[in-house]
Write a protein that holds these residues in place. Structure first.
Motif, short mmCIF file in Angstrom:
data_model
loop_
_atom_site.label_atom_id
_atom_site.label_comp_id
_atom_site.label_asym_id
_atom_site.label_seq_id
_atom_site.Cartn_x
_atom_site.Cartn_y
_atom_site.Cartn_z
N GLU A 125 -40.25 -14.35 -24.58
CA GLU A 125 -39.61 -15.26 -23.63
C GLU A 125 -38.11 -15.35 -23.89
N ILE A 126 -37.40 -15.70 -22.83
CA ILE A 126 -35.95 -15.94 -22.95
C ILE A 126 -35.76 -17.36 -23.41
N ALA A 129 -28.16 -13.26 -23.20
CA ALA A 129 -29.48 -13.87 -23.25
C ALA A 129 -30.16 -13.47 -24.56
N ARG A 162 -27.25 -13.15 -14.85
CA ARG A 162 -28.28 -13.68 -15.75
C ARG A 162 -29.52 -12.78 -15.73
N GLU A 163 -29.90 -12.33 -14.55
CA GLU A 163 -31.07 -11.47 -14.45
C GLU A 163 -30.91 -10.19 -15.27
N ALA A 212 -32.08 -8.21 -22.66
CA ALA A 212 -32.61 -8.85 -23.87
C ALA A 212 -34.05 -8.40 -24.14
N THR A 222 -29.49 -18.70 -22.68
CA THR A 222 -28.50 -17.82 -22.06
C THR A 222 -27.12 -18.46 -22.21
N GLU A 248 -31.11 -10.97 -19.00
CA GLU A 248 -32.48 -11.20 -19.48
C GLU A 248 -33.25 -9.89 -19.59
N LYS A 249 -33.08 -8.99 -18.63
CA LYS A 249 -33.73 -7.68 -18.71
C LYS A 249 -33.23 -6.92 -19.93
N ALA A 255 -33.91 -12.98 -26.27
CA ALA A 255 -35.36 -12.87 -26.09
C ALA A 255 -36.03 -13.07 -27.44
#
Length: 362
Positions: free
Chosen positions: A133-134, A147, A70-71, A77, A137, A74-75, A149
């Protein structure tokens, strides 16, 4: 006369007919339920293929990223979202570091909201966007997480417009320097920070031009460019040479490394009547160690950067150590060489840190 209610016996024709009707009704209901298609529990959200189907591009800027965790997703995205804005919103590393360091040490405040200041620092460090913001996901059940963004255009435009205005106010305060103190290390540090803010504001303006082109066009003429501020910073550096003198430096090796560090920051060296002077002393002395046939030499370098106009010590600096070899001459040579290496690293950091802290609280 009381009315008598008859109850049908379970075996009666009426009871059997009612039972058959109920069974038929239930079977129809169940069949209807069975014919309604069910959505798979882990079906792919529509935003994975096209986030604009969920986040209207008239109101939002959106982008999708993916990764094994997930991390990472998100990065990815956030990086994809930056790419939507183009390379113009990505900063040069040195400028990013100068700007974020000023935020961290209190020399610069972009917002009265401390949490927002932290977000701004993080966004500058990572080349991401403030206000992004995310939103969601999704894990595909195999190995990939997705994810999305998102940045709200109206909110983002207001945020970036306010940051630009606040930065312009800070630049004006930093470069408001009396003429008598125009050519000084303090003035240099002020313009150095101002230029970093100017370059950052150019990035912020480019973001605003995507979120709200009209608002960006209205502000463009009032934004101070980083280039003009950096040129003045370099001009100041060239007008304040720093003299370097090191006693007992027989072959000039210690003087040379101090001059290299100072020059790397854009300053000239030399000039007996310079306002700023680096004064140092090199001490080499033999050391005898029990049960060791090698020759050892201890080195000590005591230095200080002084402001002759004010009679103050700006940077005290000292290093020491011991080096050995089979003969004393080579031990001394090693001692000087190690001293040079330490000066190049340690004094370089202290000189840079001093220039940065000059603007703290300005």
């Amino acid at each position: 006369m009381h009315q008598i209610t008859r109850v049908r016996a379970p075996g009666s024709r009426f009871f059997k007919t009612a039972l058959v009707c109920s069974a038929l009704f239930l079977s129809v209901v169940l069949a209807g339920c069975a014919s309604t298609p069910k959505k798979p529990e882990n079906s792919e959200p529509v935003w994975v293929a096209n986030p604009r189907t969920v986040y209207d591009e008239k109101q939002y800027v959106s982008a999708v990223g993916f990764g094994l965790t997930r991390e990472l997703a998100e990065k990815s995205a956030f990086s994809s979202l930056v790419a939507v804005f183009g390379q113009r919103v990505q900063g040069e590393t040195t400028v990013n570091e100068r700007f974020s360091e000023a935020l961290r040490n209190g020399a610069l405040t972009v917002s009265e909201d401390s949490e927002l200041n932290k977000q701004i620092t993080t966004s500058v460090d990572l080349d991401t966007l403030v206000g992004a913001e995310i939103k969601d996901t999704w894990f595909d059940g195999k190995k990939t997480t997705y994810a999305v963004a998102v940045m709200d255009k109206a909110k983002g435009a207001m945020l970036y417009a306010n940051m630009i205005e606040k930065n312009e106010e800070t630049i004006a305060q930093l470069i408001d320097i009396p003429g008598s103190d125009r050519d000084s290390l303090d003035a240099y540090a002020r313009y150095d920070l101002a230029s970093a803010i100017g370059f950052t504001n150019e990035r912020f303006l480019n973001v605003l031009s995507v979120l709200n082109p009209a608002a960006a066009a209205a502000k463009r003429a009032s934004v101070t460019g980083g280039d003009s501020l950096k040129i003045e910073c370099l001009r100041i550096a060239q007008n304040i040479p720093i003299s370097v003198t090191v006693s007992n430096d027989r072959d000039g090796r210690i003087s040379s490394v101090f001059e290299t560090v100072i020059s790397a920051s854009g300053f000239k060296t030399g000039g007996d009547d310079s306002r700023y002077a680096l004064e140092a002393r090199l001490t080499l002395s033999p050391v005898t160690l029990a049960d060791n046939e090698n020759k050892f030499v201890r080195y000590i370098v005591d230095a200080r950067l002084v402001d002759r106009a004010k009679g103050t010590v700006l940077i005290p600096f000292s290093i020491n150590g011991r080096e050995g070899h089979a003969n004393e001459g080579e031990a001394e040579n090693r001692a000087v060489r190690v001293a040079q290496q330490k000066i190049g690293t340690a004094f370089g950091k202290e000189f840079g840190a001093y220039l940065v802290q000059l603007t703290a609280g300005k």
